[in-house]
Scaffold this motif. Sequence first.
Motif, PDB file in Angstrom:
ATOM      1  N   VAL A  17      27.869  32.122  57.926  1.00 62.80           N
ATOM      2  CA  VAL A  17      26.942  31.685  58.978  1.00 62.80           C
ATOM      3  C   VAL A  17      26.016  30.623  58.385  1.00 62.80           C
ATOM      4  O   VAL A  17      25.447  30.830  57.315  1.00 62.80           O
ATOM      5  CB  VAL A  17      26.109  32.872  59.524  1.00 62.80           C
ATOM      6  CG1 VAL A  17      25.049  32.382  60.513  1.00 62.80           C
ATOM      7  CG2 VAL A  17      27.023  33.908  60.187  1.00 62.80           C
ATOM      8  N   ALA A 177      24.929  37.142  61.421  1.00 56.89           N
ATOM      9  CA  ALA A 177      25.641  37.421  60.163  1.00 56.89           C
ATOM     10  C   ALA A 177      25.801  38.923  59.958  1.00 56.89           C
ATOM     11  O   ALA A 177      26.859  39.393  59.528  1.00 56.89           O
ATOM     12  CB  ALA A 177      24.878  36.798  58.988  1.00 56.89           C
ATOM     13  N   CYS A 185      24.989  34.285  54.626  1.00 51.42           N
ATOM     14  CA  CYS A 185      24.241  33.533  55.633  1.00 51.42           C
ATOM     15  C   CYS A 185      23.446  32.467  54.888  1.00 51.42           C
ATOM     16  O   CYS A 185      22.623  32.787  54.032  1.00 51.42           O
ATOM     17  CB  CYS A 185      23.315  34.473  56.397  1.00 51.42           C
ATOM     18  SG  CYS A 185      22.325  33.642  57.644  1.00 51.42           S
TER      19      CYS A 185
END
Length: 432
Positions: A17, A177, A185
Amino acid sequence: MQCGAAFNVQSFMALIVHKYGGTSMGSTERIRNVAKRVAKWVRAGHQLVVVPSAMSGETNRLLGLAKEVSPEKPGPDALRELDAIAATGEQVSVGLLALALQAEGMASVSYGGWQVPIKTDSAFTKARIVSIDDTRVRADLAEGKVVIITGFQGIDPDGNVTTLGRGGSDTSAVAVAAAMKADECLIYTDVDGVYTTDPRIVPEARRLSTISFEEMLEMASLGSKVLQIRSVEFAGKYRVPLRVLSSFTPWDIPLDEESRSGTLITFEEDEKMEQAVVSGIAFNRDEAKITVMGVPDKPGIAYQILGPVADANIDIDVIIQNISHDGKTDFSFTVHRNDYAKTLDLLTNTVAPATGAAQVMGDPKICKVSIVGIGMRSHVGVASTMFRTLSEEGINIQMISTSEIKTSVVIDEKYMELAVRALHKAFDLDAA
Ligand code: ASP
Ligand code: MG
C-alpha cells in the motif's frame, strides 16, 4: 541483520500500500510523478493499492468555502455537510491519479471510500473506521489493476459520507493495509522520514532508520506531525509494517534503494542493534495551563474540578496536585490552547464557587517538551539528565509527567527552542 528490511522487495508479488500526502499530489506534474513511481513498483511484480490525499491546500480551501457560507460554529447538521464538502478533495485526487496511471499504460481504477466500502461510525469530521470490505479491491488486483482509494473518508451505516479528521489519509492507508494484510504500507510524504526532532528547530537532527512502534506512538501524541496518531494506533493494533519516506526522491531510483529509505516503524525492539536511550525529542506549543489555588484538600476534590471540564468535552493532559498546607491545596492541569478561554471561564464561574477555591489562574504561553525512548525502561537517571540540562540553561520546570518511555515537562513557551536544542545535545542525538 539487514537494517530495517521488513519484507524482501525481490520477492514476487508482494501486496504493497502506498500513501501519498497532499504535497506529493500538489500539481498535475507531481501526480504524473506519483504514477511513474507506482508503475515502477508494479513492473517489478508487486500488487499496488494507492491511497492519496487531496491536492495540497485543497481541504483548507474547501473548508474555507464552507466557512464563508456559514461562519457560525457548525451544529450537528452542518458537520454532515462539512464532510460531504471536504471529501471531494480526495475524490478528485484518485480520479487524476488513475488517469495518470492509465496514461502510463497501467490498468487502474479509482474508488471513493463509499464504493469500497470503508465503513465508519457516524461521528462526522472525526469518524472511526469500523470495517473494510476488500472483495472488490482484490478482484481488481487479480485482474492486474492498480487500485486507487480515497484517503480521509468513508461511509456511515446510513449511507452518509464521513471523514476521519484532518490528516486522516494516513489512517485510511494503514487501515487498508491492515484489512488486506499487506506486506508493507509506505507513507510517502514531504519529509524523508522520522527525525530525532524537528530539523527546523535543531539543524543537527538526524533521520532515524528505525523507530519502535511505541516510540512513534508517543512522538505522534506528543506533537510530532509526521503521522496522524490514529494511523499509528492502527498499525500497532494490526501490526502493519509501516515506512515513512520521501516522495521527492526521483521516481526512477532503484526499487531496492527506495524500499530501504526513510524510517521503518518496527515491532521488534531488538532489531535495533545500537539502542539509544532516548530516540527523540517532541514538543508541543498547543497547550495552556490552568491553576486552581486554595482548594480544600479532601476526597473528591479532583473530581469536582475536573469532572465539569470533562463534561464540557475538554481534554485534559498533564495534571499536578500539590501537597496541602493548612488543609488547602493547589491544582494545575493543561488543556488544548483552543479550549483555554472556555476552561478558564468554566472554572472561574462554576467550579471555583462550588469548591470554595481561593483563585483561578491561567497561562496560555507554555509549551510541553518531551524526551521519548524505549531505552528509558532499562536505564536509570534519564529524567535527571533532562532536569539537569534544563537547569543549566536556567529554564524553570513548571510541571512534569512521566510514563514508562517518556518524560514531559511544561515550561515557558519562550524557552522551547533552547530546551529542545539543549536536550538534543545532552542525549547525544546531534549528528556526528
Ligand atoms: N486531505 C485531508 C487533510 O488535509 C486528509 C489528509 O490529507 O490526510 O486533512
Ligand atoms: Mg499528513
